[in-house]
Design a protein around this motif. Structure first.
Motif, PDB file in Angstrom:
ATOM      1  N   LYS A 195       0.856  -1.189   0.000  1.00  0.00           N
ATOM      2  CA  LYS A 195       0.000   0.000   0.000  1.00  0.00           C
ATOM      3  C   LYS A 195       0.887   1.232   0.000  1.00  0.00           C
ATOM      4  CE  LYS A 195      -3.591   2.445   2.489  1.00  0.00           C
ATOM      5  NZ  LYS A 195      -4.586   2.428   3.551  1.00  0.00           N
ATOM      6  N   ARG A 205     -10.566  10.278   1.615  1.00  0.00           N
ATOM      7  CA  ARG A 205     -10.416  10.893   2.941  1.00  0.00           C
ATOM      8  C   ARG A 205     -11.585  11.809   3.237  1.00  0.00           C
ATOM      9  NH1 ARG A 205      -3.851  11.179   3.047  1.00  0.00           N
ATOM     10  NH2 ARG A 205      -3.657   8.924   2.776  1.00  0.00           N
ATOM     11  N   GLN A 221       3.102   4.087   5.166  1.00  0.00           N
ATOM     12  CA  GLN A 221       2.773   3.605   3.819  1.00  0.00           C
ATOM     13  C   GLN A 221       4.014   3.665   2.931  1.00  0.00           C
ATOM     14  OE1 GLN A 221      -0.587   6.064   2.680  1.00  0.00           O
ATOM     15  NE2 GLN A 221      -1.995   4.878   3.958  1.00  0.00           N
ATOM     16  N   LYS A 248      -2.055  -1.449  -3.900  1.00  0.00           N
ATOM     17  CA  LYS A 248      -2.919  -0.276  -3.874  1.00  0.00           C
ATOM     18  C   LYS A 248      -2.111   0.998  -3.907  1.00  0.00           C
ATOM     19  CE  LYS A 248      -6.036   2.000  -0.765  1.00  0.00           C
ATOM     20  NZ  LYS A 248      -6.467   2.129   0.585  1.00  0.00           N
ATOM     21  N   SER A 274     -10.112   5.742  -4.852  1.00  0.00           N
ATOM     22  CA  SER A 274     -11.039   6.864  -5.006  1.00  0.00           C
ATOM     23  C   SER A 274     -10.588   7.904  -6.035  1.00  0.00           C
ATOM     24  CB  SER A 274     -11.268   7.539  -3.654  1.00  0.00           C
ATOM     25  OG  SER A 274     -10.042   7.977  -3.104  1.00  0.00           O
ATOM     26  N   TYR A 313     -14.917   1.219  -7.272  1.00  0.00           N
ATOM     27  CA  TYR A 313     -16.179   1.951  -7.153  1.00  0.00           C
ATOM     28  C   TYR A 313     -16.987   1.847  -8.453  1.00  0.00           C
ATOM     29  CZ  TYR A 313     -13.590   3.704  -3.169  1.00  0.00           C
ATOM     30  OH  TYR A 313     -12.861   3.766  -2.016  1.00  0.00           O
TER      31      TYR A 313
HETATM   32  C1  PBG Z   1      -7.596   3.382   5.358  1.00  0.00           C
HETATM   33  C2  PBG Z   1      -7.812   3.291   3.909  1.00  0.00           C
HETATM   34  C3  PBG Z   1      -7.588   4.254   2.910  1.00  0.00           C
HETATM   35  C4  PBG Z   1      -8.093   3.697   1.730  1.00  0.00           C
HETATM   36  C5  PBG Z   1      -8.543   2.435   2.033  1.00  0.00           C
HETATM   37  N1  PBG Z   1      -8.339   2.180   3.370  1.00  0.00           N
HETATM   38  C6  PBG Z   1      -7.086   5.641   2.989  1.00  0.00           C
HETATM   39  C7  PBG Z   1      -5.706   5.930   3.369  1.00  0.00           C
HETATM   40  O1  PBG Z   1      -4.873   5.061   3.599  1.00  0.00           O
HETATM   41  O2  PBG Z   1      -5.436   7.137   3.488  1.00  0.00           O
HETATM   42  C8  PBG Z   1      -8.138   4.401   0.402  1.00  0.00           C
HETATM   43  C9  PBG Z   1      -9.244   3.988  -0.490  1.00  0.00           C
HETATM   44  C10 PBG Z   1      -9.494   4.898  -1.635  1.00  0.00           C
HETATM   45  O3  PBG Z   1      -8.831   5.925  -1.838  1.00  0.00           O
HETATM   46  O4  PBG Z   1     -10.413   4.572  -2.388  1.00  0.00           O
HETATM   47  N2  PBG Z   1      -6.328   3.309   5.809  1.00  0.00           N
END
Ligand code: PBG
Length: 326
Positions: A195, A205, A221, A248, A274, A313
């Motif tokens: 990730k 967010r 991350q 991801k 997203s 999505y």
């Molecule tokens: C939580 C999480 C995130 C996403 C999935 N789980 C956000 C992040 O790490 O800031 C992102 C999903 C998306 O952007 O669609 N840690």
């Protein structure tokens, strides 16, 4: 051995021929649809940066799950917008928490649909980090206990798969042990293994109210410049007991998906996040791109890179378009 003897265009002449030799076929069976659960009832509020995606109360979530199952989509992944937040993310463990209630309600509806839960603290902490914070640092080992309790509470509510997305070291092993200790040895773990610290999470967010108040997620991350490091993260998660590994985001990391696919004989998932979704929606709203065509091309690209599971999505639209075609 070359032209005019060989003519690749021979097999591109008609849709029947193209379809016969097609290497990759999308199916809604490989799709996972992310959903945002909020308190209350009859709540269905569109997230402004993610047209078509909603904050929904449990009753509405179940309604949409029915539709997902009828479209042949295999699973949902649930994110919670809790009533309260604190420094430890305590609301993430509550038996009557939003996600726990949603899992129970979906299970009660007996749908042909797997329930996956996102396991993380960022939606539940007042500081918005994925782990607990001490003297401005995100602390690793103390966070693991909360994460594993959260995963356990999801399993108790009936989750089929838990998906830790926090990127703390060692969390997969601790969650596996906790689940096994409580006889949830059949609950699977889909680990957000590679990730990356990505700008593409921007709209999420807003959707999950989880932007960190101070600082960023760079200390946990992955650095977007590192490809090979993903192999180490994935190997560790597999060793600790992950059943499915995830990369991801997806689009700027197709090489990482391919790398992981080639190195590990494991189910590989990719999260079409997203920001990737919102960019397509925004351009489509301006008629700058053909949405259907672009979405199918994106999803096919992610599958071609090596992901058999795609969290997206676009899942509902894509499932409908696939149905139209057949
Ligand atoms: C939580 C999480 C995130 C996403 C999935 N789980 C956000 C992040 O790490 O800031 C992102 C999903 C998306 O952007 O669609 N840690």
């Amino acid at each position: 051995m070359s032209f005019p003897f060989h003519r690749p265009r021979r097999l591109r002449r008609t849709e029947k021929l193209r379809s016969l030799i097609r290497e990759h076929r999308l199916s809604p069976a490989g799709f996972v649809y992310p959903m945002f659960v909020c308190p209350g009832s009859n709540v269905h509020e569109e997230i402004s940066s993610m047209p078509g995606i909603y904050h929904q109360s449990v009753d509405k979530i179940v309604e949409e799950c029915r539709e997902l199952a009828s479209l042949g989509i295999s699973a949902v992944v649930l994110f919670g917008l809790p009533e309260t937040k604190d420094a430890r993310g305590a609301s993430s463990l509550a038996k009557d928490g939003v996600v726990q209630k949603a899992i129970e309600a979906i299970k009660k509806a007996k749908l042909d649909l797997l329930v996956i839960t996102d396991v993380c603290l960022c939606e539940y902490t007042d500081h918005g980090h994925c782990g607990m914070v001490e003297n401005g640092e995100i602390i690793n080992d103390a966070t693991l206990e909360v994460l594993s309790e959260q995963a356990l509470s999801h399993a108790r509510a009936g989750a089929d798969i838990v998906a830790p997305s926090d990127m703390m070291d060692g969390r997969v092993g601790v969650i596996r042990a906790k689940l096994d200790d409580h006889k949830f040895e059949n609950v699977a773990i889909m680990a957000y293994s590679a990730k990356y610290c990505s700008g593409f999470y921007g709209p999420f967010r807003e959707a999950a109210h989880s932007a960190p108040l101070v600082g960023d997620r760079r200390s946990y991350q992955m650095d977007p410049a590192n490809g090979r490091e993903s192999l180490k993260e994935v190997a560790m998660d597999i060793e600790e007991g992950a059943d499915i590994v995830m990369v991801k985001p997806a689009l700027a990391y197709l090489d990482v998906i391919q790398l992981v696919r080639q190195h590990f004989d494991m189910p590989v998932a990719a999260y079409n996040v997203s920001g990737e979704y919102s960019m397509v929606k925004a351009a489509a709203a301006k008629n700058w791109i053909d949405e259907k065509r672009i979405v199918m091309e994106i999803l096919t690209g992610i599958q071609r890179a090596g992901a058999e599971i795609i969290l997206t999505y676009h899942a509902k639209d894509a499932a409908r378009w696939l149905k139209e075609k057949s």
